[in-house]
Design an enzyme around this catalytic site. Structure first.
Site, PDB file in Angstrom:
ATOM      1  N   ARG B  52      43.978  37.859  42.143  1.00 62.79           N
ATOM      2  CA  ARG B  52      44.568  36.382  41.329  1.00 62.79           C
ATOM      3  C   ARG B  52      43.659  36.596  40.467  1.00 62.79           C
ATOM      4  O   ARG B  52      42.775  37.174  39.884  1.00 62.79           O
ATOM      5  CB  ARG B  52      43.597  35.166  42.042  1.00 62.79           C
ATOM      6  CG  ARG B  52      44.137  35.709  43.646  1.00 62.79           C
ATOM      7  CD  ARG B  52      43.077  34.807  44.401  1.00 62.79           C
ATOM      8  NE  ARG B  52      43.090  34.780  45.735  1.00 62.79           N
ATOM      9  CZ  ARG B  52      42.749  34.023  46.548  1.00 62.79           C
ATOM     10  NH1 ARG B  52      41.469  33.229  46.327  1.00 62.79           N
ATOM     11  NH2 ARG B  52      43.176  34.138  48.165  1.00 62.79           N
ATOM     12  N   ASP B  54      42.170  33.863  37.827  1.00 62.76           N
ATOM     13  CA  ASP B  54      41.792  32.293  37.266  1.00 62.76           C
ATOM     14  C   ASP B  54      42.175  31.274  36.197  1.00 62.76           C
ATOM     15  O   ASP B  54      43.622  31.821  35.262  1.00 62.76           O
ATOM     16  CB  ASP B  54      40.395  31.781  36.921  1.00 62.76           C
ATOM     17  CG  ASP B  54      39.238  32.432  37.774  1.00 62.76           C
ATOM     18  OD1 ASP B  54      39.899  32.171  39.566  1.00 62.76           O
ATOM     19  OD2 ASP B  54      37.934  32.475  37.602  1.00 62.76           O
ATOM     20  N   ARG B 199      33.259  37.273  33.934  1.00 63.67           N
ATOM     21  CA  ARG B 199      33.344  36.062  32.693  1.00 63.67           C
ATOM     22  C   ARG B 199      31.102  36.267  32.737  1.00 63.67           C
ATOM     23  O   ARG B 199      30.471  35.079  31.991  1.00 63.67           O
ATOM     24  CB  ARG B 199      33.255  34.495  33.153  1.00 63.67           C
ATOM     25  CG  ARG B 199      34.982  34.837  32.625  1.00 63.67           C
ATOM     26  CD  ARG B 199      36.079  33.835  33.593  1.00 63.67           C
ATOM     27  NE  ARG B 199      35.246  32.565  33.329  1.00 63.67           N
ATOM     28  CZ  ARG B 199      35.718  31.853  33.690  1.00 63.67           C
ATOM     29  NH1 ARG B 199      36.958  31.987  35.227  1.00 63.67           N
ATOM     30  NH2 ARG B 199      35.201  30.517  33.891  1.00 63.67           N
TER      31      ARG B 199
END
Lengths: 246, 246
Positions: B52, B54, B199
């Site tokens: 995935r 975000d 991140r």
């Protein structure tokens, strides 16, 4: 009264161009910046740019000046502008200019860059900044041809059809075609730009690179002074005003 | 039945991420591509990605596969997809895969790039693709520190808080910080990525570059295995899934 000079970057995708267009649904970049300046400085502002840019055309280094009675520090003004402007417009520099400085009249030359994405599939990440052209282009022929445009010429053949005929002689100081991966960048610096001239030159170069126009065509088209002989106008989204030289 | 593999590029700005999120207003990239495939192939499609991404995260080289009974030529399928998909999603490649190929399970490593715009003013042209950070960053210190993350470690300190605790050992194969003009690019390749790890690493590196965390901190944070010791999570818009290696 102070005369302040701004260096402005914008993504032209969602605007009708630099200048207000009557009857156009999208806002103009000029009006958005003017209104933001008026809101910050609480006085009427008239913003003068180095020149207009069309709907969808971008800028990395547009220059515009305005007169103000405000004593606000330049850094504070820049921060306020970047805080209040929409994200697709920003101010890279704010400087004091001489009292008689005029962004358009004082400009000695301007540099534009046109970017073509030349591969079989488009780019999701660069969609607003490049013209996606899926057919093979012979970059070497384009590079060889383009030199004939250098120098002082009558560029009438590359002026938008329907332009009010005026002085169509300009000097192209630099013109260069570079390939970086799938991107073809065409850089043009000139003392002035006729309406749509970059997009018309690019459209013609593409026809040459694609083999639809034979080598030697660019010179013939230039000498013909006839817009009908040149290629189609390349789309606005690939064009960016990179720098204004004073 | 054929098993087809797509290489996908997308601008994640207007999506809730790769996967459908219940209650999220924005569409997911997966559902948009699945629906377009179903429209073209006229059969139910299940698209399996390498992982995935975000909301707001981009991809240059996401990989996804699906099974189909269709005999459509790959080039035709790719053209149809790029014709029907919205402009912020495109298909860079369509290939046949082995019958048992699974985009997620077969992935050997993935490469992400995080881009910081480090100057005093934001960028109108790059607004969706970079994280604008206006304070000076000491790139040399960041480059010196980052090496401790290389290799096989327990990266629990950089996993999103609230993640279901699972195996948190991963191998970072490559990590590099480059400065190009006002852009700082952080490239990370690893055999797998914990949720928000890139991140969180970037957020911590920024604290180090800014001098808020002292040299040596990155190692201490890594060894602490405690998310609370690391820096804040850097925004999604600077992150891009560059490549999946098989």
């Amino acid at each position: 009264m102070r005369n302040l000079k701004l260096k402005i970057e914008y993504d032209g995708t969602n605007y009708c161009g630099w200048q207000v267009q009557k009857g156009h649904q999208l806002k103009s970049i000029q009006e958005v910046i003017q209104k933001t300046l008026q809101r910050i400085l609480q006085e009427k502002i008239k913003l003068i740019a180095s020149g207009r840019t069309d709907a969808g055309v971008h800028a990395e280094g547009q220059v515009a000046n305005f007169r103000t009675n405000s004593k606000m520090a330049l850094e504070k003004l820049q921060r306020a502008l970047n805080g209040l402007l929409p994200e697709d417009i920003c101010v890279a520099e704010a400087r004091e200019a001489a009292a008689d400085f005029h962004s358009r009249f004082a400009a000695k030359s301007k540099a534009y860059r046109y970017t073509i994405l030349n591969r079989k599939y488009p780019s999701a990440l660069l969609k607003n900044a490049v013209y996606f052209y899926p057919y093979p282009l012979d970059i070497k022929i384009m590079q060889r041809e383009v030199g004939v445009l250098l120098g002082r010429h009558n560029f009438k053949a590359f002026q938008a059809s329907g332009s009010i005929t005026g002085r169509t002689v300009r000097t192209i100081k630099r013109i260069r075609i570079l390939k970086e991966g799938d991107l073809i960048r065409i850089d043009i610096e000139a003392d002035g730009f006729l309406y749509s001239i970059v997009r018309n030159i690019v459209g013609t170069l593409i026809e040459i690179g694609r083999g639809k126009l034979s080598p030697g065509s660019l010179k013939k088209i230039l000498l013909s002074k006839d817009r009908k002989t040149a290629g189609p106008t390349a789309p606005a989204r690939g064009l960016c005003l990179v720098k204004v030289n004073y």
